[in-house]
Design an enzyme around this catalytic site. Structure first.
Site, PDB file in Angstrom:
ATOM      1  N   PRO A  94     -10.120  -0.038 -12.148  1.00  0.00           N
ATOM      2  CA  PRO A  94     -10.610  -0.213 -10.723  1.00  0.00           C
ATOM      3  C   PRO A  94      -9.661   0.107  -9.601  1.00  0.00           C
ATOM      4  O   PRO A  94      -8.424  -0.356  -9.730  1.00  0.00           O
ATOM      5  CB  PRO A  94     -11.388  -1.749 -10.597  1.00  0.00           C
ATOM      6  N   GLY A  98      -5.776  -4.443  -7.543  1.00  0.00           N
ATOM      7  CA  GLY A  98      -4.655  -5.548  -7.721  1.00  0.00           C
ATOM      8  C   GLY A  98      -4.251  -4.918  -9.252  1.00  0.00           C
ATOM      9  O   GLY A  98      -3.746  -5.622 -10.090  1.00  0.00           O
ATOM     10  N   GLY A 100      -2.966  -2.283 -10.194  1.00  0.00           N
ATOM     11  CA  GLY A 100      -1.970  -1.137 -10.477  1.00  0.00           C
ATOM     12  C   GLY A 100      -2.633   0.098 -10.742  1.00  0.00           C
ATOM     13  O   GLY A 100      -1.841   1.038 -11.373  1.00  0.00           O
ATOM     14  N   SER A 101      -3.730   0.585 -10.416  1.00  0.00           N
ATOM     15  CA  SER A 101      -4.303   1.778 -10.878  1.00  0.00           C
ATOM     16  C   SER A 101      -3.250   2.946 -10.555  1.00  0.00           C
ATOM     17  O   SER A 101      -3.115   4.040 -11.339  1.00  0.00           O
ATOM     18  CB  SER A 101      -5.703   2.067 -10.408  1.00  0.00           C
ATOM     19  N   ALA A 103       0.075   3.246  -9.970  1.00  0.00           N
ATOM     20  CA  ALA A 103       1.070   3.383 -10.821  1.00  0.00           C
ATOM     21  C   ALA A 103       0.696   3.745 -12.499  1.00  0.00           C
ATOM     22  O   ALA A 103       1.601   4.791 -13.187  1.00  0.00           O
ATOM     23  CB  ALA A 103       1.823   2.030 -10.997  1.00  0.00           C
ATOM     24  N   ALA A 104      -0.364   3.546 -12.842  1.00  0.00           N
ATOM     25  CA  ALA A 104      -0.961   3.794 -14.308  1.00  0.00           C
ATOM     26  C   ALA A 104      -1.520   5.276 -14.249  1.00  0.00           C
ATOM     27  O   ALA A 104      -0.853   5.836 -15.279  1.00  0.00           O
ATOM     28  CB  ALA A 104      -2.065   2.998 -14.518  1.00  0.00           C
ATOM     29  N   ASP A 145       4.749  -3.275 -10.334  1.00  0.00           N
ATOM     30  CA  ASP A 145       3.756  -2.516 -10.634  1.00  0.00           C
ATOM     31  C   ASP A 145       4.220  -1.571 -11.792  1.00  0.00           C
ATOM     32  O   ASP A 145       3.905  -1.414 -13.056  1.00  0.00           O
ATOM     33  CB  ASP A 145       2.674  -2.087  -9.610  1.00  0.00           C
TER      34      ASP A 145
HETATM   35  O1  PMV Z   1      -0.487  -3.704  -6.505  1.00  0.00           O
HETATM   36  P1  PMV Z   1      -0.971  -5.146  -6.517  1.00  0.00           P
HETATM   37  O2  PMV Z   1      -1.969  -5.498  -5.257  1.00  0.00           O
HETATM   38  O3  PMV Z   1      -1.111  -6.093  -7.629  1.00  0.00           O
HETATM   39  O4  PMV Z   1       0.153  -6.032  -5.445  1.00  0.00           O
HETATM   40  C1  PMV Z   1       1.642  -5.753  -5.797  1.00  0.00           C
HETATM   41  C2  PMV Z   1       2.291  -7.276  -5.610  1.00  0.00           C
HETATM   42  C3  PMV Z   1       3.011  -7.362  -4.186  1.00  0.00           C
HETATM   43  O5  PMV Z   1       3.810  -8.324  -4.411  1.00  0.00           O
HETATM   44  C4  PMV Z   1       1.918  -8.006  -3.184  1.00  0.00           C
HETATM   45  C5  PMV Z   1       3.478  -6.240  -3.650  1.00  0.00           C
HETATM   46  C6  PMV Z   1       4.730  -5.584  -4.311  1.00  0.00           C
HETATM   47  O6  PMV Z   1       5.201  -4.437  -4.066  1.00  0.00           O
HETATM   48  O7  PMV Z   1       5.357  -6.379  -5.040  1.00  0.00           O
END
Ligand code: PMV
Length: 306
Positions: A94, A98, A100-101, A103-104, A145
């Site tokens: 999704p 949160g 990491g879509s 980056a994946a 991520d």
């Molecule tokens: O990508 P997310 O929503 O899991 O957030 C990343 C984590 C944060 O600490 C909020 C941002 C970061 O760059 O580390």
């Protein structure tokens, strides 16, 4: 030929990690982004979302498009011309939740391009390229991520430091629940920055305490003392609330998890929406997952860590 990369969740330390505190994250290997390669006339990326396919070409799409930027960076790194290939991307992860879509998808695309030009790319180099694409979305990402997703291993992450893998002393189950609310990490990260700049004397101790929780959690995880994690999760959630990154929906899921006996619960990732995680008592994961669905989660995942 298909390659892939997993989703991820952050266990401890989000937000404070941007300010060089440690954070812990694990891959979610059952949810993935995929890239499939097919020979073609020219080079093209086709991204399939639920309803439609979007097509991108190197010549006509600018580098403000994350996929084209990733393709250009990868080809530049490999010193290869664009291959005669169409790369089809699809993802079960999704968006803006949160997981990491972004980056994946970048990691899967980088691997597919390497394979299409007959080369391989090591994880460290791929990680650097994916990080550069993450900067396009987030401005100042910590790098957690891309690191956990590219290496697909639990990590103890400190910004700017070498890869430090996290050992898990005893396997355990975790329930992940999605509020269904899309929230963009760069917004909550920007708000935390403003909060910090307005009142560093109040916010720095919050970051420090989150960092201490992450260090303690690492020791507990490595020693297999899973029960100690619950209290740490609860404390971490309160501190994230103090940073204003929780939301009524996240709090509701967190309190609902605790009400049915979860050992601990907290939001996970950027916050304001997206996911929360809860640690079930042993054997209670289905009960907890159902309670979270009843409390309004749009999706739940039971995952084994370790
Ligand atoms: O990508 P997310 O929503 O899991 O957030 C990343 C984590 C944060 O600490 C909020 C941002 C970061 O760059 O580390």
């Amino acid at each position: 030929m298909e390659v892939s990369a997993p989703a991820k969740i952050i266990l401890f330390g989000e937000h404070a990690v941007v300010y060089k505190q440690p954070a812990l994250a694990v891959p979610l290997s059952s949810i993935r982004a995929y890239a499939r390669i097919e020979p073609a006339e020219g080079f093209k990326i086709v991204a399939q979302d639920t309803n439609e396919a979007h097509s991108f070409e190197l010549e006509t799409t600018g580098v403000e498009n994350a996929l084209i930027l990733m393709a250009r960076l990868t080809l530049e790194y490999l010193k290869a011309p664009p291959p005669h290939t169409t790369i089809f991307l699809r993802s079960d992860i999704p968006l803006a939740s949160g997981f990491g879509s972004g980056a994946a998808v970048s990691a899967a695309l980088g691997r597919a391009i390497a394979s299409a030009v007959g080369q391989s790319i090591d994880n460290e180099s791929l990680n650097t390229l994916v990080y550069r694409v993450e900067q396009l979305h987030h401005g100042t990402p910590s790098g957690i991520d891309n690191t956990v997703i590219v290496h697909e291993k639990p990590v103890y992450f400190v910004r700017g430091e070498r890869l430090d893998l996290l050992k898990i002393g005893r396997r355990f189950k975790l329930v992940v629940a999605d509020t269904g609310i899309k929230a963009h990490t760069h917004v909550s990260v920007g708000d935390v920055r403003r909060l910090f700049e307005q009142d560093p004397a109040r916010i720095q101790p919050v970051f420090d305490e989150i960092g201490e929780i992450a260090r303690t959690a690492r020791r507990a995880l490595e020693a297999g003392e899973i029960d100690l994690l619950g209290d740490l999760m609860n404390r971490n959630h309160s501190l994230l609330k103090a940073l204003t990154v929780s939301s009524p929906e996240l709090d509701h899921l967190v309190y609902s998890a605790r009400a049915v006996g979860a050992v601990g619960a907290k939001l996970s990732g950027g916050g304001r929406g997206g996911n929360m995680i809860a640690l079930p008592r042993q054997g209670d994961e289905e009960l907890l997952a159902n309670a979270l669905l009843k409390a309004g989660a749009v999706r739940v995942y039971v995952t084994e860590i370790g």
